[in-house]
Design an enzyme around this catalytic site. Structure first.
Site, PDB file in Angstrom:
ATOM      1  N   GLN A   1      -2.549  18.839  74.148  1.00  0.00           N
ATOM      2  CA  GLN A   1      -2.154  19.888  75.098  1.00  0.00           C
ATOM      3  C   GLN A   1      -3.328  20.764  75.523  1.00  0.00           C
ATOM      4  OE1 GLN A   1       0.771  22.239  73.056  1.00  0.00           O
ATOM      5  NE2 GLN A   1       2.357  20.670  73.173  1.00  0.00           N
TER       6      GLN A   1
ATOM      7  N   GLY B   1      -6.740  21.127  75.398  1.00  0.00           N
ATOM      8  CA  GLY B   1      -7.809  20.792  76.315  1.00  0.00           C
ATOM      9  C   GLY B   1      -8.977  20.094  75.671  1.00  0.00           C
TER      10      GLY B   1
ATOM     11  N   GLU C   1     -10.518  29.124  72.776  1.00  0.00           N
ATOM     12  CA  GLU C   1      -9.644  28.854  71.625  1.00  0.00           C
ATOM     13  C   GLU C   1     -10.283  29.433  70.383  1.00  0.00           C
ATOM     14  OE1 GLU C   1      -8.861  24.723  70.986  1.00  0.00           O
ATOM     15  OE2 GLU C   1      -7.436  24.590  72.626  1.00  0.00           O
TER      16      GLU C   1
ATOM     17  N   HIS D   1      -2.066  17.594  61.394  1.00  0.00           N
ATOM     18  CA  HIS D   1      -2.409  17.463  62.807  1.00  0.00           C
ATOM     19  C   HIS D   1      -3.518  16.444  63.073  1.00  0.00           C
ATOM     20  CE1 HIS D   1      -2.719  18.684  66.917  1.00  0.00           C
ATOM     21  NE2 HIS D   1      -3.923  19.234  66.787  1.00  0.00           N
TER      22      HIS D   1
ATOM     23  N   ARG E   1     -12.430  20.786  61.876  1.00  0.00           N
ATOM     24  CA  ARG E   1     -12.658  20.428  63.289  1.00  0.00           C
ATOM     25  C   ARG E   1     -12.482  21.642  64.178  1.00  0.00           C
ATOM     26  NH1 ARG E   1      -8.894  18.396  67.747  1.00  0.00           N
ATOM     27  NH2 ARG E   1      -7.369  19.477  66.468  1.00  0.00           N
TER      28      ARG E   1
ATOM     29  N   LEU F   1     -10.940  15.282  71.540  1.00  0.00           N
ATOM     30  CA  LEU F   1     -10.899  14.498  72.779  1.00  0.00           C
ATOM     31  C   LEU F   1     -12.329  14.224  73.235  1.00  0.00           C
ATOM     32  CD1 LEU F   1      -7.979  16.239  74.750  1.00  0.00           C
ATOM     33  CD2 LEU F   1      -7.954  13.931  73.809  1.00  0.00           C
TER      34      LEU F   1
HETATM   35  C1  LIG Z   1       0.219  17.017  69.679  1.00  0.00           C
HETATM   36  C2  LIG Z   1      -1.284  16.894  69.665  1.00  0.00           C
HETATM   37  C3  LIG Z   1      -2.054  17.780  70.393  1.00  0.00           C
HETATM   38  C4  LIG Z   1      -3.445  17.669  70.394  1.00  0.00           C
HETATM   39  N1  LIG Z   1      -4.191  18.509  71.174  1.00  0.00           N
HETATM   40  C5  LIG Z   1      -5.531  18.323  71.262  1.00  0.00           C
HETATM   41  C6  LIG Z   1      -6.319  19.077  72.175  1.00  0.00           C
HETATM   42  O1  LIG Z   1      -5.807  19.913  72.915  1.00  0.00           O
HETATM   43  N2  LIG Z   1      -7.654  18.839  72.209  1.00  0.00           N
HETATM   44  C7  LIG Z   1      -8.270  17.898  71.424  1.00  0.00           C
HETATM   45  O2  LIG Z   1      -9.490  17.726  71.516  1.00  0.00           O
HETATM   46  N3  LIG Z   1      -7.534  17.168  70.568  1.00  0.00           N
HETATM   47  C8  LIG Z   1      -6.190  17.337  70.475  1.00  0.00           C
HETATM   48  N4  LIG Z   1      -5.461  16.564  69.617  1.00  0.00           N
HETATM   49  C9  LIG Z   1      -6.139  15.508  68.865  1.00  0.00           C
HETATM   50  C10 LIG Z   1      -6.461  14.359  69.822  1.00  0.00           C
HETATM   51  O3  LIG Z   1      -5.382  14.180  70.710  1.00  0.00           O
HETATM   52  C11 LIG Z   1      -6.703  13.073  69.074  1.00  0.00           C
HETATM   53  O4  LIG Z   1      -7.615  13.269  68.042  1.00  0.00           O
HETATM   54  C12 LIG Z   1      -7.262  12.008  70.020  1.00  0.00           C
HETATM   55  O5  LIG Z   1      -6.457  11.906  71.157  1.00  0.00           O
HETATM   56  C13 LIG Z   1      -7.355  10.679  69.295  1.00  0.00           C
HETATM   57  O6  LIG Z   1      -7.679   9.694  70.223  1.00  0.00           O
HETATM   58  P1  LIG Z   1      -7.840   8.200  69.742  1.00  0.00           P
HETATM   59  O7  LIG Z   1      -8.093   7.388  70.951  1.00  0.00           O
HETATM   60  O8  LIG Z   1      -8.799   8.123  68.628  1.00  0.00           O
HETATM   61  O9  LIG Z   1      -6.419   7.836  69.098  1.00  0.00           O
HETATM   62  P2  LIG Z   1      -4.913   7.852  69.752  1.00  0.00           P
HETATM   63  O10 LIG Z   1      -4.969   8.568  71.033  1.00  0.00           O
HETATM   64  O11 LIG Z   1      -4.034   8.301  68.716  1.00  0.00           O
HETATM   65  O12 LIG Z   1      -4.725   6.304  70.031  1.00  0.00           O
HETATM   66  C14 LIG Z   1      -4.569   5.378  68.968  1.00  0.00           C
HETATM   67  C15 LIG Z   1      -4.016   4.082  69.521  1.00  0.00           C
HETATM   68  O13 LIG Z   1      -4.024   3.060  68.525  1.00  0.00           O
HETATM   69  C16 LIG Z   1      -2.792   2.343  68.551  1.00  0.00           C
HETATM   70  N5  LIG Z   1      -2.579   1.725  67.233  1.00  0.00           N
HETATM   71  C17 LIG Z   1      -2.508   2.340  66.020  1.00  0.00           C
HETATM   72  N6  LIG Z   1      -2.322   1.427  65.045  1.00  0.00           N
HETATM   73  C18 LIG Z   1      -2.277   0.207  65.649  1.00  0.00           C
HETATM   74  C19 LIG Z   1      -2.080  -1.127  65.175  1.00  0.00           C
HETATM   75  N7  LIG Z   1      -1.880  -1.408  63.884  1.00  0.00           N
HETATM   76  N8  LIG Z   1      -2.092  -2.121  66.083  1.00  0.00           N
HETATM   77  C20 LIG Z   1      -2.254  -1.886  67.401  1.00  0.00           C
HETATM   78  N9  LIG Z   1      -2.429  -0.636  67.902  1.00  0.00           N
HETATM   79  C21 LIG Z   1      -2.446   0.389  67.035  1.00  0.00           C
HETATM   80  C22 LIG Z   1      -1.779   3.414  68.927  1.00  0.00           C
HETATM   81  O14 LIG Z   1      -0.594   2.835  69.381  1.00  0.00           O
HETATM   82  C23 LIG Z   1      -2.575   4.174  69.991  1.00  0.00           C
HETATM   83  O15 LIG Z   1      -2.511   3.488  71.220  1.00  0.00           O
HETATM   84  C24 LIG Z   1      -4.068  16.664  69.603  1.00  0.00           C
HETATM   85  C25 LIG Z   1      -3.285  15.789  68.857  1.00  0.00           C
HETATM   86  C26 LIG Z   1      -1.906  15.891  68.885  1.00  0.00           C
HETATM   87  C27 LIG Z   1      -1.082  14.932  68.076  1.00  0.00           C
END
Ligand SMILES: Cc1cc2nc3c(=O)[nH]c(=O)nc-3n(C[C@H](O)[C@H](O)[C@H](O)COP(=O)(O)OP(=O)(O)OC[C@H]3O[C@@H](n4cnc5c(N)ncnc54)[C@H](O)[C@@H]3O)c2cc1C
Length: 541
Positions: free
Chosen positions: A65, A67, A131, A354, A389, A395
């Site tokens: 959410q 940013g 923030e 989180h 963090r 992000l």
């Molecule tokens: C509600 C919420 C709010 C947040 N707000 C912020 C914010 O404002 N700013 C910020 O910087 N961060 C924020 N974060 C943290 C941030 O969103 C995450 O750290 C970041 O998006 C992680 O990105 P990623 O690509 O590493 O993983 P994700 O975006 O979680 O993607 C992981 C992917 O892997 C896939 N996957 C997992 N296991 C398997 C498997 N066994 N086989 C196949 N696919 C699999 C999932 O389906 C998903 O597609 C927030 C997190 C949450 C939950």
């Protein structure tokens, strides 16, 4: 019980010579910000296949959410962002990584804007929010409180049009295929084909975090720590797993998922109040509601204990209604769906797990210690966050490391012409348990145990208890062979929960997000180091 019979190398039995094979130059597990940004770069060097276990946009990224922290505000400086990140990380950040990510981050965010991501503007100029922990407004947001969705949509649109990128949705990565310390693919499961082997010259794990091991979490259901668990089984090094960040304010409504109420709500003036309507943060910290997340989470717990109530409240009634509608449309709508009008009523909130700070240990370009295997995003541990963090840096990390890993893979592919060697693996398993297993019950019991014993406040006695219980469950659950995703997820959650609990038990101090009631002080003499896990051993570096 030895490590060997609790931790199986492969969760399923298979014979590689008889399974259907799919070939690609680069295989990416996960379709959040990290996986998708890696895909765009990796596709410059060859074919890319993204596998993702649900729909393409089901990820933590989609729900982010607040940013993204970006050095684009004219009167901000890289140095201030670097200092804020280092201060928050409490001695465990890697200075060079922080420096590099912050400086490169602004380039990557500008690129994202060029690709069509629409961050919020006023009079044509980008708007920057502030923030907790940031000394300057530098957080870019989109659609008020849907920043992650805007980033995800931008990448999904690009990937869909890309001629070299294929996406397999609803495809579950079970295990990494590794021989001679070189990764050459995964074993996966698709509902139509069943088990398949996906063979690739380069493999990128971008499978996100593991918030689902906690009963209370902001993370979506896909965040079960599969990437961390499969890396562990394959002998890949992991680091800093005791550092789990808790978010102080998630909506607390019986029966509803624990949806995040962004920190920016406090940034815009939201006030925390206890059961009696009393504001409590100023008595605990000079920055009151804008104190670091770990402190706000602990203060909320303290008030909950003191008042004997289940939650506290966030009060935004003094913020003009128009501002609530433009800044927090998603939160306003969400609360309204539970009958709460946030302009007139208090929002019930509670802390939740989180963000996983630790993960697969990688170098500055996302390489793991296994050849041809990379990791980026929340599944990885780069050294950016240290012991805590800074909000909105994740992000940014996913964007930067997705780019770095994808670019490296595309360069490396140039020198890897020719086809993959045949893969000959036979994995067999004996079912150690022959009774009926209620996996939902195991999953819920585990989540409750981890929340109670390995949560915001920890101590040796409860951590030891958690390790013993998890060990007991591992004996009959990890040894079992399941044929559907729930079973594999529960096995992965058990593995990750155990690794978090042991790391937290071993770190006999409090630092960043890791708070030990029996060791409340930070011990720089003995503990200014990382816990690295490799093949069942815990090293301190
Ligand atoms: C509600 C919420 C709010 C947040 N707000 C912020 C914010 O404002 N700013 C910020 O910087 N961060 C924020 N974060 C943290 C941030 O969103 C995450 O750290 C970041 O998006 C992680 O990105 P990623 O690509 O590493 O993983 P994700 O975006 O979680 O993607 C992981 C992917 O892997 C896939 N996957 C997992 N296991 C398997 C498997 N066994 N086989 C196949 N696919 C699999 C999932 O389906 C998903 O597609 C927030 C997190 C949450 C939950």
């Amino acid at each position: 019980m030895t490590r060997e019979n609790i931790f199986r190398r492969y969760l399923v039995s298979f014979d590689s010579t008889t399974l259907q094979h799919i070939f690609t130059d680069t295989l990416i597990v996960g379709s959040g910000v990290a996986g998708l940004s890696a895909a765009i770069q990796a596709a410059k060097g060859g074919s890319v296949l993204i596998v993702t276990k649900a729909r393409i946009n089901e990820s933590c990224t989609e729900y982010a959410q607040g940013g993204i922290a970006a050095g684009l505000c004219p009167d901000d400086s890289f140095e201030e962002h670097i200092n804020d990140t280092l201060r928050t990380g409490q001695g465990l950040c890697d200075d060079a990584i922080v420096n590099g990510v912050v400086r490169e981050g602004s380039k990557r965010v500008k690129e994202l804007i060029d690709w069509g991501a629409k961050f919020d503007r006023e009079n044509g100029e980008l708007v920057f929010a502030k923030e907790g922990g940031h000394s300057h407004p530098r957080i870019l947001r989109a659609r008020g409180d849907s920043t992650g969705k805007e980033i995800e949509d931008t990448f999904v649109g690009m990937v869909a049009k890309h001629p070299r990128i294929r996406v397999f949705e609803h495809t579950f990565a079970i295990d990494l295929l590794v021989s001679n310390n070189t990764c050459n693919g995964i074993i996966a499961w698709r509902s139509r084909e069943g088990k398949i082997l996906i063979r690739a010259k380069q493999i990128i794990l971008a499978s996100g975090g593991c918030g689902q091991v906690y009963r209370e979490t902001t993370n979506p259901e896909v965040a079960t720590g599969d990437g961390i668990a499969m890396a562990y089984r394959a002998g890949v090094k992991l680091q800093d797993l005791e550092f789990v960040q808790f978010h102080p304010t998630t909506l607390y409504m019986a029966g509803a998922g624990r949806v995040l109420i962004s920190e920016t709500v406090r940034g815009e003036g939201g006030i925390l109040k206890n059961k009696y309507g009393e504001r409590f943060m100023p008595k605990y910290h000079p920055k009151a509601e804008l104190a670091p997340r770990d402190i706000v989470s602990r203060c909320i717990l303290l008030e909950i204990h003191k008042t004997g109530y289940t939650h506290v409240y966030l009060d935004v009634r003094h913020i003009p209604e128009e501002k609530l509608s433009t800044r927090f449309p998603r939160i306003k709508k969400l609360c309204a769906s539970f009958g709460i009008d946030i302009s007139k009523q208090l929002i019930p909130v509670h802390p939740s797990a989180h963000y996983m700070i630790g993960g697969i240990k990688v170098d500055q370009i996302g390489r793991t210690d296994v050849k041809n295997l990379y990791a980026c995003g929340e599944v990885s541990c780069t050294g950016l966050h240290g012991a805590n963090r800074l909000g909105s840096n994740s992000l940014l990390e996913g964007l930067v490391y997705g780019y770095r890993v994808g670019s490296e893979v595309s360069k490396t592919l140039e020198g890897m012409k020719g086809s993959l060697l045949p893969c000959s693996i036979k994995a067999s398993s004996k079912n150690l348990w022959h009774g009926e297993l209620d996996l939902e019950d195991v999953r819920n019991s585990l989540k409750s145990l981890v929340w109670r014993n390995v949560g915001i406040e920890r101590d040796g006695k409860h951590l030891k208890e958690a390790i013993e219980d998890i060990n007991l469950w591992c004996k009959y659950i990890i040894g079992n062979e399941f044929s559907a995703t729930l079973g594999w997820e529960v096995q992965n959650m058990l593995t990750v929960s155990k690794l978090i609990s042991i790391s937290a038990y071993k770190r006999c101090e409090s630092r960043g997000v890791h708070y030990r009631l029996d060791f409340p002080d930070t011990d720089n003499k003995c503990w200014k180091k990382h816990i690295v896990i490799h093949n069942g051993k815990y090293d301190f570096k």
